[in-house]
Design an enzyme around this catalytic site. Structure first.
Site, mmCIF file in Angstrom:
data_model
loop_
_atom_site.group_PDB
_atom_site.id
_atom_site.type_symbol
_atom_site.label_atom_id
_atom_site.label_comp_id
_atom_site.label_asym_id
_atom_site.label_seq_id
_atom_site.Cartn_x
_atom_site.Cartn_y
_atom_site.Cartn_z
ATOM 1 N N ARG A 1 34.184 34.973 34.251
ATOM 2 C CA ARG A 1 33.042 34.075 34.078
ATOM 3 C C ARG A 1 31.766 34.806 34.457
ATOM 4 O O ARG A 1 31.751 35.542 35.459
ATOM 5 C CB ARG A 1 33.169 32.841 34.991
ATOM 6 C CG ARG A 1 34.048 31.743 34.410
ATOM 7 C CD ARG A 1 33.450 31.121 33.144
ATOM 8 N NE ARG A 1 34.332 30.143 32.540
ATOM 9 C CZ ARG A 1 35.258 30.382 31.612
ATOM 10 N NH1 ARG A 1 35.457 31.604 31.150
ATOM 11 N NH2 ARG A 1 35.992 29.401 31.109
ATOM 12 N N GLU B 1 25.181 32.364 28.855
ATOM 13 C CA GLU B 1 25.722 32.322 27.483
ATOM 14 C C GLU B 1 25.161 31.106 26.762
ATOM 15 O O GLU B 1 25.000 30.052 27.393
ATOM 16 C CB GLU B 1 27.254 32.246 27.542
ATOM 17 C CG GLU B 1 27.859 33.509 28.088
ATOM 18 C CD GLU B 1 29.391 33.445 28.201
ATOM 19 O OE1 GLU B 1 30.001 32.617 27.512
ATOM 20 O OE2 GLU B 1 29.940 34.225 28.976
ATOM 21 N N HIS C 1 32.378 37.000 24.873
ATOM 22 C CA HIS C 1 33.315 35.990 25.392
ATOM 23 C C HIS C 1 34.474 35.753 24.401
ATOM 24 O O HIS C 1 34.647 34.656 23.878
ATOM 25 C CB HIS C 1 32.577 34.677 25.701
ATOM 26 C CG HIS C 1 33.334 33.787 26.660
ATOM 27 N ND1 HIS C 1 32.709 32.946 27.549
ATOM 28 C CD2 HIS C 1 34.668 33.600 26.865
ATOM 29 C CE1 HIS C 1 33.617 32.290 28.251
ATOM 30 N NE2 HIS C 1 34.821 32.670 27.850
HETATM 31 O O1 LIG Z 1 38.472 29.892 29.979
HETATM 32 C C1 LIG Z 1 38.957 30.384 28.956
HETATM 33 O O2 LIG Z 1 40.030 30.005 28.478
HETATM 34 C C2 LIG Z 1 38.253 31.520 28.300
HETATM 35 O O3 LIG Z 1 37.024 31.769 28.880
HETATM 36 C C3 LIG Z 1 38.165 31.371 26.792
HETATM 37 O O4 LIG Z 1 37.087 30.604 26.377
HETATM 38 P P1 LIG Z 1 36.974 30.233 24.806
HETATM 39 O O5 LIG Z 1 38.012 29.211 24.549
HETATM 40 O O6 LIG Z 1 35.594 29.737 24.616
HETATM 41 O O7 LIG Z 1 37.240 31.480 24.035
#
Ligand SMILES: O=C(O)[C@H](O)COP(=O)(O)O
Length: 336
Positions: free
Chosen positions: A263, A292, A310
């Site tokens: 994160r 973000e 991400h």
């Molecule tokens: O917490 C999560 O599962 C990841 O950060 C993935 O995030 P996303 O589903 O937006 O790709």
């Protein structure tokens, strides 16, 4: 889904009625998960409703599924009394007011195990990219590759190997453990830290044959990892205060690399930029950012940063597992 609902009116009369359950998969859902839900009778809508329109439009749905983009905060929950379930396709629930939702009687589910391997593999994508300067050569070769080939060859001549080096894993949950397994397979020394007690033994399945080997990683304090690791990778949930800030970067080994596929917010970004500029940190691999979807330009353009937007969980395999798990959770919720 057609479900028999018992409707009780003020006069205690009861009747059953077939209702059609509607799901809004606002950040999408893997086709396999979608098919499971549709086969069970749900209507699945995959249109992406903008955040500011959700309060007016979400109330016609019984379920919303999200990834990390859509936020499900108190105000949205209050605006949609028909909503019964919030499903997070993924791990982190920092985009959902989970406690509030549960207080209001909504069920909230996530899929914590489905993407661990994909995130762990991305950590190593960043590490391999870093130790051989791919993050920089991929930017410069298209521009300078024909005129300055030999200069670039010299610039990237000081690569290193991973084997025998120490990786410090901050956060030894599902993803941290997958990182450890890959690191062990690569011949690295693993130091593992977690806020909570954990089992240091990891089970490695050797390719193809299914032979299993159990290996103990070395447990360490945060301070030990900061002082000893050649690579530090973060795998904790979101917390308000950064784990790595100016004070920690003072104490790291010179030339350490930092990877964050967890994160934004776990690293003080300005302190990281300073440490990259001073050479204290050799390179960083970042999949997540403070702000973000508009990360700091100084990070995006930094020559010592390998970047991804991400995408830790964004593999076909992980998304299929996530979609399937989430569909199963939603189906069993309404079967209860
Ligand atoms: O917490 C999560 O599962 C990841 O950060 C993935 O995030 P996303 O589903 O937006 O790709």
């Amino acid at each position: 889904m057609t479900i028999d609902w018992i409707i009780t009116n003020g006069k205690q009369q009861m009747t059953t009625q077939k209702l059609k359950m509607k799901i809004l998969a606002n950040d999408g859902i893997d086709p396999v998960g979608q098919q499971m839900l549709e086969a069970a009778g749900f209507t699945v809508d995959t249109k992406n409703i903008p955040q500011d329109e959700l309060p007016a439009r979400l109330n016609e749905y019984d379920v919303i599924t999200v990834r990390s983009a859509t936020k499900v905060r108190q105000a949205l929950i209050d605006a949609c009394p028909n909503l019964k379930v919030i499903g997070r396709g993924g791990v982190g629930m920092d985009n959902i007011d989970v406690e509030y939702a549960r207080e209001k009687g909504l069920a909230v589910y996530n899929t914590p195990a489905s993407s661990s391997l994909s995130v762990a593999e991305l950590v190593f994508a960043h590490l391999f990219t870093g130790i051989r300067f791919l993050y920089d050569s991929n930017r410069r070769m298209p521009v300078e590759g024909t005129t300055k080939f030999n200069d670039l060859k010299k610039a990237y001549a000081k690569g290193i190997e991973l084997r025998g080096r120490t990786i410090g894993i901050l956060g030894f949950g599902r993803i941290g453990r997958e990182v450890a397994k890959i690191a062990i397979g690569l011949g690295m020394d693993v130091l593992a830290y977690d806020l909570f007690p954990f089992n240091p033994e990891v089970e490695i399945v050797l390719g193809g044959g299914g032979t299993k080997v159990n290996v103990n990683v070395q447990t360490a304090t945060l301070e030990e990892i900061i002082a000893k690791a050649d690579f530090i990778t973060l795998h904790t949930p979101f917390i308000e205060k950064p784990i790595l800030g100016a004070e920690e970067f003072e104490k790291v080994k010179k030339g350490v690399a930092i990877v964050n596929c967890s994160r934004g917010g776990l690293i003080d970004e300005q302190a990281l930029i300073n440490a990259l500029d001073s050479g204290k940190v050799a390179f960083a691999g970042l999949d997540v950012f403070d702000n973000e979807p508009t990360p700091l330009e100084a990070l995006l353009k930094h020559p010592k940063v390998s970047l991804t937007p991400h995408i830790g969980a964004a593999t076909g395999e992980a998304q299929e597992r996530i979609g399937t798990e989430l569909a199963g959770l939603i189906i069993s919720h309404f079967k209860q």
